[in-house]
Design a protein around this motif. Structure first.
Motif, PDB file in Angstrom:
ATOM      1  N   LEU A   1       0.011  -1.213  -0.078  1.00  0.00           N
ATOM      2  CA  LEU A   1       0.004  -0.415  -0.027  1.00  0.00           C
ATOM      3  C   LEU A   1       0.939   1.219  -0.253  1.00  0.00           C
ATOM      4  N   ASP A   2       1.629   1.168   1.228  1.00  0.00           N
ATOM      5  CA  ASP A   2       2.963   2.833   0.410  1.00  0.00           C
ATOM      6  C   ASP A   2       3.447   2.600  -0.434  1.00  0.00           C
ATOM      7  N   SER A   3       3.893   1.734  -1.112  1.00  0.00           N
ATOM      8  CA  SER A   3       4.114   1.934  -2.282  1.00  0.00           C
ATOM      9  C   SER A   3       4.196   3.025  -3.512  1.00  0.00           C
ATOM     10  N   SER A   4       2.769   2.275  -3.676  1.00  0.00           N
ATOM     11  CA  SER A   4       1.110   2.426  -4.536  1.00  0.00           C
ATOM     12  C   SER A   4       1.491   4.602  -3.808  1.00  0.00           C
ATOM     13  N   GLY A   5       1.676   5.405  -5.413  1.00  0.00           N
ATOM     14  CA  GLY A   5       2.024   6.217  -4.968  1.00  0.00           C
ATOM     15  C   GLY A   5       0.143   7.076  -5.117  1.00  0.00           C
ATOM     16  N   VAL A   6      -0.645   6.305  -4.870  1.00  0.00           N
ATOM     17  CA  VAL A   6      -2.471   6.444  -4.976  1.00  0.00           C
ATOM     18  C   VAL A   6      -2.281   6.723  -2.998  1.00  0.00           C
ATOM     19  N   TRP A   7      -1.943   5.352  -2.941  1.00  0.00           N
ATOM     20  CA  TRP A   7      -2.790   4.723  -1.592  1.00  0.00           C
ATOM     21  C   TRP A   7      -1.439   5.284  -0.307  1.00  0.00           C
TER      22      TRP A   7
ATOM     23  N   GLU B   1      -6.839  -6.516   2.100  1.00  0.00           N
ATOM     24  CA  GLU B   1      -7.132  -7.490   1.094  1.00  0.00           C
ATOM     25  C   GLU B   1      -7.491  -7.252  -1.124  1.00  0.00           C
ATOM     26  N   LEU B   2      -8.082  -5.943  -0.727  1.00  0.00           N
ATOM     27  CA  LEU B   2      -8.965  -5.593  -1.592  1.00  0.00           C
ATOM     28  C   LEU B   2      -8.096  -4.781  -2.393  1.00  0.00           C
ATOM     29  N   VAL B   3      -7.605  -4.166  -2.415  1.00  0.00           N
ATOM     30  CA  VAL B   3      -7.266  -2.886  -3.077  1.00  0.00           C
ATOM     31  C   VAL B   3      -6.296  -3.195  -4.068  1.00  0.00           C
ATOM     32  N   ALA B   4      -6.566  -3.480  -5.163  1.00  0.00           N
ATOM     33  CA  ALA B   4      -5.690  -3.659  -6.680  1.00  0.00           C
ATOM     34  C   ALA B   4      -4.713  -2.711  -7.315  1.00  0.00           C
ATOM     35  N   THR B   5      -3.738  -2.396  -6.922  1.00  0.00           N
ATOM     36  CA  THR B   5      -2.598  -1.762  -6.851  1.00  0.00           C
ATOM     37  C   THR B   5      -1.327  -2.215  -7.910  1.00  0.00           C
ATOM     38  N   LEU B   6      -0.842  -1.922  -9.075  1.00  0.00           N
ATOM     39  CA  LEU B   6       0.177  -2.268  -9.655  1.00  0.00           C
ATOM     40  C   LEU B   6       0.945  -1.192  -9.738  1.00  0.00           C
ATOM     41  N   GLY B   7       1.366  -0.254  -8.029  1.00  0.00           N
ATOM     42  CA  GLY B   7       2.230   0.342  -8.220  1.00  0.00           C
ATOM     43  C   GLY B   7       2.652   1.972  -8.515  1.00  0.00           C
ATOM     44  N   GLU B   8       0.744   2.516  -9.408  1.00  0.00           N
ATOM     45  CA  GLU B   8       0.795   3.391  -9.188  1.00  0.00           C
ATOM     46  C   GLU B   8       1.214   4.761  -9.157  1.00  0.00           C
ATOM     47  N   GLY B   9       1.245   5.580  -9.872  1.00  0.00           N
ATOM     48  CA  GLY B   9       1.525   6.990  -9.023  1.00  0.00           C
ATOM     49  C   GLY B   9       2.906   7.456  -8.976  1.00  0.00           C
ATOM     50  N   ASN B  10       3.871   8.441  -7.710  1.00  0.00           N
ATOM     51  CA  ASN B  10       4.950   8.251  -8.013  1.00  0.00           C
ATOM     52  C   ASN B  10       5.870   8.696  -9.711  1.00  0.00           C
ATOM     53  N   THR B  11       4.800   9.727  -9.618  1.00  0.00           N
ATOM     54  CA  THR B  11       5.355  10.316 -11.434  1.00  0.00           C
ATOM     55  C   THR B  11       6.569  11.547 -10.801  1.00  0.00           C
ATOM     56  N   PRO B  12       7.366  11.897 -12.209  1.00  0.00           N
ATOM     57  CA  PRO B  12       8.022  12.773 -11.882  1.00  0.00           C
ATOM     58  C   PRO B  12       7.581  14.526 -11.916  1.00  0.00           C
ATOM     59  N   LEU B  13       8.189  14.908 -11.704  1.00  0.00           N
ATOM     60  CA  LEU B  13       8.338  16.339 -11.927  1.00  0.00           C
ATOM     61  C   LEU B  13       9.099  16.729 -12.697  1.00  0.00           C
ATOM     62  N   LEU B  14       9.533  17.141 -13.994  1.00  0.00           N
ATOM     63  CA  LEU B  14      10.248  17.570 -14.952  1.00  0.00           C
ATOM     64  C   LEU B  14      10.488  18.661 -15.403  1.00  0.00           C
ATOM     65  N   ASP B  15      11.236  19.237 -15.158  1.00  0.00           N
ATOM     66  CA  ASP B  15      11.630  20.840 -16.010  1.00  0.00           C
ATOM     67  C   ASP B  15      11.973  20.486 -16.880  1.00  0.00           C
ATOM     68  N   SER B  16      12.206  22.095 -17.902  1.00  0.00           N
ATOM     69  CA  SER B  16      12.496  22.253 -19.172  1.00  0.00           C
ATOM     70  C   SER B  16      12.834  23.429 -19.561  1.00  0.00           C
ATOM     71  N   ALA B  17      14.356  23.863 -19.867  1.00  0.00           N
ATOM     72  CA  ALA B  17      14.520  25.502 -20.752  1.00  0.00           C
ATOM     73  C   ALA B  17      13.774  25.589 -21.514  1.00  0.00           C
ATOM     74  N   ALA B  18      13.958  24.281 -22.664  1.00  0.00           N
ATOM     75  CA  ALA B  18      13.350  24.351 -23.886  1.00  0.00           C
ATOM     76  C   ALA B  18      11.682  24.404 -23.481  1.00  0.00           C
ATOM     77  N   ALA B  19      11.693  24.105 -22.684  1.00  0.00           N
ATOM     78  CA  ALA B  19       9.509  23.729 -22.977  1.00  0.00           C
ATOM     79  C   ALA B  19       9.403  25.237 -23.064  1.00  0.00           C
ATOM     80  N   ALA B  20       9.857  25.130 -21.999  1.00  0.00           N
ATOM     81  CA  ALA B  20       9.713  27.426 -21.091  1.00  0.00           C
ATOM     82  C   ALA B  20       9.790  28.225 -22.204  1.00  0.00           C
ATOM     83  N   GLY B  21      11.125  28.195 -22.961  1.00  0.00           N
ATOM     84  CA  GLY B  21      11.595  29.451 -23.452  1.00  0.00           C
ATOM     85  C   GLY B  21      10.114  29.698 -24.754  1.00  0.00           C
ATOM     86  N   PHE B  22       9.851  28.042 -25.243  1.00  0.00           N
ATOM     87  CA  PHE B  22       8.652  27.976 -26.005  1.00  0.00           C
ATOM     88  C   PHE B  22       7.497  28.579 -25.386  1.00  0.00           C
ATOM     89  N   ALA B  23       7.419  28.379 -24.003  1.00  0.00           N
ATOM     90  CA  ALA B  23       5.690  29.330 -23.672  1.00  0.00           C
ATOM     91  C   ALA B  23       6.298  30.824 -23.199  1.00  0.00           C
TER      92      ALA B  23
END
Ligand code: F0G
Length: 445
Positions: free
Chosen positions: A59-65, A81-103
């Motif tokens: 449960l703790d390894s899921s970025g939702v639970w 018992e009931l929780v169906a988890t595939l280890g979701e979440g825990n997604t990165p926060l990524l920066d990009s100077a090129a994308a910032a420049g574009f915007a």
């Protein structure tokens, strides 16, 4: 006590969570899951949540639970018992100077939900939706989808020992998503109609078919998706970004984010609400039209059109919730063109981040909002990349071959990257390599 609550102000009816309902039995309105949170305890939750990152428990390894205090629709002993988890979440926060420049921004960060087990943010919701189906003892689960929901539901349902049934618009979903539904063992129907038409049909039939519906009208899906905001705020050190930019299709995600953020504020974990910016494709922008005309009701777009097939939706079910969240957060809705999406997607790809077309609408939208002066150059902007680059390989190959078109109108491939065919011969290879990389090396990449 935790309850379902009808969101219509004229109704506001409450129902016990034990009931198996998706919409208000009295008036047909959308339902929220409303919790009686322990506000006193909430101050300790951020420490509890970050402590769990070191835990190896399922449960703790899921970025939702990991954030389960925010989704207490299932009590803890049961959940193991009931929780169906595939280890979701825990997604990165990524920066990009090129994308910032574009915007035209000083900086931009991407919260990349494509890093999920099936490659989209739907996994954050599906772990809750499938867990709820199990808690109710439902065996057959179904959804209508533009592709990602079906891929996610197929995986989670099969993993949990349930039978997934998906209904998708024939010929209108990206290849990677169809491939996933098949591989994960979903009974797959390619229906000869568009998403809105199929959803209307299946919504009416679900009960008689014995299907537990896992579209985002199911409030438990949104409960899972709202934890994306908790994870984001944790990554931001609980300092609120000024803007959260996301693509809008059926409008479940903006509804989930808005609810999640309001709850975090009401629990005292953040002080103010980030403003939500929903980006739609011009050919499928019913919410933007509604906001522009200040209409009281959403008027569906009959024939939605966009190459960003994930958001090719003309009659979004969750619009009343979306409007509520845009009002609460001082949010906006903006439409972007096919060319703007293609350009932004190529910039995100070239930055080494990559995403599917619908996700790239966020950067296109941020650029447009910046140009209009709605977003300031130094404001803190987080864009949500909703799906993985490999979801739609067909779009990518056509882009780089200069063959993209929408509605008979060709699109420009401004960052086209064509593969080179070369003889199996050392001198030819060396010359070709020098010719191909020279400019990029002198330009520093
Ligand atoms: N981005 C991607 C990649 C999506 O798959 C979707 C929705 C959205 C954005 C829009 O999110 O509907 O909550 O406003 N895909 C759904 C599906 C409709 O069936 O996979 P939304």
């Amino acid at each position: 006590m935790h309850v379902f609550r009808c969101i219509r102000e004229s109704c506001g009816a409450a129902y016990p969570l034990a009931e198996n309902i998706h919409t208000c039995p009295r008036c047909g309105g959308l339902l929220d899951v409303e919790y009686a949170f322990d506000r006193e305890a909430a101050a300790q939750w951020p420490a509890l949540w970050s402590g769990r990152r070191a835990s190896l428990r399922k449960l703790d390894s899921s970025g939702v639970w990991r954030f389960r205090e925010l989704i207490p629709f299932i009590s803890e002993p049961e959940s193991a018992e009931l929780v169906a988890t595939l280890g979701e979440g825990n997604t990165p926060l990524l920066d990009s100077a090129a994308a910032a420049g574009f915007a035209g921004l000083d900086a931009i960060r991407f919260k990349h939900q494509g890093f999920n087990p099936t490659g989209s943010f739907k996994d954050n919701g599906m772990t809750c939706g499938v867990t709820r189906a199990r808690a109710l003892g439902m065996r057959l689960v179904g959804c209508v989808s533009t592709g990602n929901t079906s891929a996610s539901m197929a995986a989670y349902a099969s993993y949990a020992g349930l039978v997934p049934v998906v209904f998708i618009p024939h010929g209108e979903i990206a290849l990677g998503k169809l491939a996933q539904a098949l591989e994960y063992g979903a009974v797959t129907f390619q229906v000869e109609a568009n998403f809105d038409q199929i959803l209307r049909l299946i919504f009416r039939m679900a009960e008689s078919l014995g299907l537990y519906l896992l579209n985002s009208v199911n409030p438990f899906r949104l409960e899972g998706q709202k934890t994306i905001m908790a994870e984001l705020l944790e990554q931001c050190g609980w300092r609120e970004p000024d803007w959260i930019v996301l693509p809008g299709g059926n409008l479940g995600n903006v509804s989930a984010f808005g609810k999640g953020l309001r709850e975090l504020r009401d629990l005292g974990l953040i002080r103010r609400l980030p403003r939500l910016a929903v980006i739609q494709a011009e050919g499928a922008a019913p919410l933007c039209r509604m906001m522009e005309s200040a209409a009281a009701e959403l008027r569906p777009v009959e024939r939605p059109q966009t190459l960003a097939t994930a958001i090719k939706i003309g009659a979004p079910v969750s619009w009343p919730k979306a409007v509520r969240e845009l009002r609460a957060s001082g949010g906006v809705c903006v439409a972007v063109s096919e060319q703007e999406i293609a350009d932004a997607k190529a910039v995100i790809g070239r930055a080494g981040i990559g995403c599917e077309p619908a996700s790239a609408a966020t950067l296109a939208g941020a650029r447009k909002l910046r140009a209009a002066g709605v977003v300031g150059p130094d404001q803190d902007v987080v864009a949500i990349l909703t799906g993985h680059l490999l979801k739609d390989p067909d779009y990518i190959l056509r882009y780089h071959a200069g063959e993209l078109e929408c509605g008979g109108r060709p699109l420009e491939s401004r960052l086209a990257n064509r593969p080179r065919i070369v003889a199996a011969e050392a001198a030819a290879l060396e010359a070709a390599l020098r010719e191909a990389t020279g400019d990029r090396l002198t330009a520093g990449g």
